[in-house]
Write an enzyme that holds these catalytic residues in place. Structure first.
Site, PDB file in Angstrom:
ATOM      1  N   HIS A  83       0.855  -1.191   0.000  1.00  0.00           N
ATOM      2  CA  HIS A  83       0.000   0.000   0.000  1.00  0.00           C
ATOM      3  C   HIS A  83       0.888   1.237   0.000  1.00  0.00           C
ATOM      4  O   HIS A  83       1.919   1.262   0.646  1.00  0.00           O
ATOM      5  CB  HIS A  83      -0.890  -0.005   1.249  1.00  0.00           C
ATOM      6  CG  HIS A  83      -1.733   1.234   1.373  1.00  0.00           C
ATOM      7  ND1 HIS A  83      -2.903   1.393   0.679  1.00  0.00           N
ATOM      8  CD2 HIS A  83      -1.568   2.373   2.098  1.00  0.00           C
ATOM      9  CE1 HIS A  83      -3.428   2.582   0.977  1.00  0.00           C
ATOM     10  NE2 HIS A  83      -2.634   3.189   1.830  1.00  0.00           N
ATOM     11  N   ASP A 162     -14.710   3.356   8.046  1.00  0.00           N
ATOM     12  CA  ASP A 162     -13.606   4.238   7.667  1.00  0.00           C
ATOM     13  C   ASP A 162     -14.055   5.239   6.598  1.00  0.00           C
ATOM     14  O   ASP A 162     -13.741   6.415   6.680  1.00  0.00           O
ATOM     15  CB  ASP A 162     -12.411   3.417   7.158  1.00  0.00           C
ATOM     16  CG  ASP A 162     -11.312   4.324   6.615  1.00  0.00           C
ATOM     17  OD1 ASP A 162     -10.805   5.160   7.393  1.00  0.00           O
ATOM     18  OD2 ASP A 162     -10.990   4.238   5.421  1.00  0.00           O
ATOM     19  N   ARG A 169     -14.170  13.500   8.783  1.00  0.00           N
ATOM     20  CA  ARG A 169     -12.913  14.169   9.151  1.00  0.00           C
ATOM     21  C   ARG A 169     -12.575  15.266   8.149  1.00  0.00           C
ATOM     22  O   ARG A 169     -12.110  16.340   8.513  1.00  0.00           O
ATOM     23  CB  ARG A 169     -11.754  13.156   9.174  1.00  0.00           C
ATOM     24  CG  ARG A 169     -11.692  12.331  10.446  1.00  0.00           C
ATOM     25  CD  ARG A 169     -10.807  11.108  10.243  1.00  0.00           C
ATOM     26  NE  ARG A 169      -9.478  11.448   9.779  1.00  0.00           N
ATOM     27  CZ  ARG A 169      -8.690  10.627   9.085  1.00  0.00           C
ATOM     28  NH1 ARG A 169      -9.096   9.413   8.782  1.00  0.00           N
ATOM     29  NH2 ARG A 169      -7.495  11.021   8.701  1.00  0.00           N
ATOM     30  N   SER A 184      -7.033   4.550   9.796  1.00  0.00           N
ATOM     31  CA  SER A 184      -7.755   4.523   8.518  1.00  0.00           C
ATOM     32  C   SER A 184      -7.054   3.585   7.533  1.00  0.00           C
ATOM     33  O   SER A 184      -7.676   2.699   6.941  1.00  0.00           O
ATOM     34  CB  SER A 184      -7.826   5.944   7.942  1.00  0.00           C
ATOM     35  OG  SER A 184      -8.329   5.920   6.631  1.00  0.00           O
ATOM     36  N   LYS A 188      -8.279  -0.674   6.441  1.00  0.00           N
ATOM     37  CA  LYS A 188      -8.496  -1.196   5.082  1.00  0.00           C
ATOM     38  C   LYS A 188      -7.574  -2.382   4.797  1.00  0.00           C
ATOM     39  O   LYS A 188      -7.945  -3.336   4.134  1.00  0.00           O
ATOM     40  CB  LYS A 188      -8.285  -0.082   4.048  1.00  0.00           C
ATOM     41  CG  LYS A 188      -9.356   0.991   4.100  1.00  0.00           C
ATOM     42  CD  LYS A 188      -9.322   1.914   2.894  1.00  0.00           C
ATOM     43  CE  LYS A 188      -8.268   2.983   2.987  1.00  0.00           C
ATOM     44  NZ  LYS A 188      -8.664   4.158   3.777  1.00  0.00           N
TER      45      LYS A 188
END
Length: 434
Positions: A83, A162, A169, A184, A188
């Site tokens: 990621h 999320d 947010r 967050s 995921k």
């Protein structure tokens, strides 16, 4: 019986929330039983007063389990995911994952779409005509079993808490907070089913984290969440001051990725791909020696196995592989305009965020989720930091279908390129590995 007002008051008074309180908040907010203004109050209290490692991990896991969680245990115990915290010109997944799959590591990758100045892997892959990113979960798993790799959009209901909390947010100026960013990202990743994760934490002008100090804090926080959630996490901090590679925009980046897999490897992109990949291979149990792992990756580019694996995946998901064999087939923008240098010297700075915003302005990105993107629009850089520039040299090409945007885009490129008298030495893109 739990009460959201008591939970808000606890965090307001700098007290620690229990696992049960965090789960109650996440589940009830996801269902709509806690209002946005109550959730805003709690998030603001977390933003100001922080959370400890245990609270942050409980928040990550509660958000991960607020929806479906992908079970990848059929691929054995070493399922590795990668990621990136986002950047400009970041086509790393498209290049790296076929290389990893060609070395026998199963790759089950779900990616997001782009928003703002950072592009999304799903949008990029969809610029290959016919390529289907909306694959159901059973087909996704069987594709990975059959081909060894599949890259799709988030078709599952992954970490819905999320999504909801992120939007909130954003609307109350609480995005830039390390506990909230870390939970967050990790929610995921936990929901995506991998038990080993390599994170590319980008640092600099075109990244979420503008300085090394904050990037290190975020990396250490995500590693800590990983430990407590029984996931092995490695973080590689990489520079994102100028765009990665030479292309910014969806099909333009795919073309650059295809050329990379065929052996045409820009130095900065190569450094990031090989560093992340060598750690993915290590976590997958393919070899502990990082330099040897890089050699294995290079070998599979040179012998064509990585490119073949990419082609196999694209064909399997309905994509037209003639476009991979001949990238000239990709549709081009109506206008491809060179921007020429007005003086001589060396490129001192090329602000990635400004290039990302300009690419978005040309049609390559979206400002709102519902915006349509132009797959062919974007910017092709011709000069990067450290390169010598003479008057009338081409700095970059603007690609757009909108004639009215050309003049403004050309002026903006000339402002973004900072050219000075002295040459700047090119430095390593890899800052450190945590």
């Amino acid at each position: 019986m739990m009460n959201i007002l008591e939970i808000i008051a606890k965090k307001r008074d700098k007290k620690e929330l229990s696992k049960q309180e965090i789960e109650y908040f996440v589940n009830e907010y996801t269902k709509g039983n806690i209002t946005d203004h109550q959730a805003s109050a709690l998030i603001m209290a977390i933003y100001i007063n922080g959370m400890n490692d245990r609270e942050i991990t409980d928040l990550s896991i509660a958000m991960a389990y607020s929806g479906e969680v992908l079970d990848l245990s059929c691929f054995g115990e070493n399922v590795v995911d990668k990621h990136s915290t986002g950047g400009v010109g970041d086509k790393v997944s498209i290049i790296l994952l076929p290389i990893i799959a060609s070395l026998g590591v199963p790759v089950a990758k779900m990616s997001g779409r782009g928003l703002g100045f950072t592009g999304g892997t799903v949008d990029k892959m969809e610029s290959i005509p016919g390529y289907n990113t909306s694959v159901g979960i059973e087909d996704f798993i069987s594709d990975v079993k059959k081909v060894g790799i599949s890259m799709i959009g988030q078709t599952m209901n992954l970490a819905p808490a999320d999504k909801k909390m992120y939007a909130l947010r954003d609307s109350i100026a609480c995005v830039e907070n390390i506990p909230l960013i870390a939970s967050s990202i990790m929610s995921k990743k936990i929901a995506s089913g991998a038990n080993k994760i390599v994170l590319d934490v980008t640092v600099g002008k075109g990244a979420f984290m503008k300085n090394k100090e904050n990037a290190e804090k975020l990396a250490k926080q995500m590693i800590k969440i990983g430990e407590l959630a029984k996931k092995e996490v490695k973080c590689v901090l990489t520079k994102m001051d100028e765009p990665l590679g030479y292309s910014v925009g969806n099909s333009l980046e795919v073309i650059e990725a295809i050329k990379f897999l065929k052996g045409d490897m820009p130095e900065d992109l190569k450094e990031v791909v090989f560093e992340l990949g060598s750690y993915m291979l290590k976590l997958a149990g393919k070899g502990d020696n990082i330099e040897e792992n890089k050699k294995m990756m290079l070998k599979n580019i040179e012998n064509g196995k990585a490119y073949s694996k990419f082609k196999e995946m694209v064909r399997n998901q309905g994509g037209n592989i003639e476009y991979l064999e001949n990238t000239d087939m990709f549709e081009k923008s109506k206008y491809i305009m060179p921007v020429k240098a007005e003086g001589t010297g060396y490129v001192r700075e090329l602000n990635a965020e400004e290039i990302g915003k300009l690419s978005c302005f040309l049609g390559a990105g979206r400002v709102r989720k519902e915006d349509k993107i132009n797959q062919n629009a974007g910017i092709i850089l011709n000069k990067k930091v450290g390169d010598e520039v003479k008057t009338q040299d081409i700095l970059a090409y603007i690609c757009t279908d909108d004639e009215e945007k050309i003049d403004e885009a050309q002026n903006r490129i000339l402002q973004i390129y900072k050219i000075g008298k002295n040459q700047i030495a090119k430095s390593s893109i890899i800052i450190e590995v945590i």
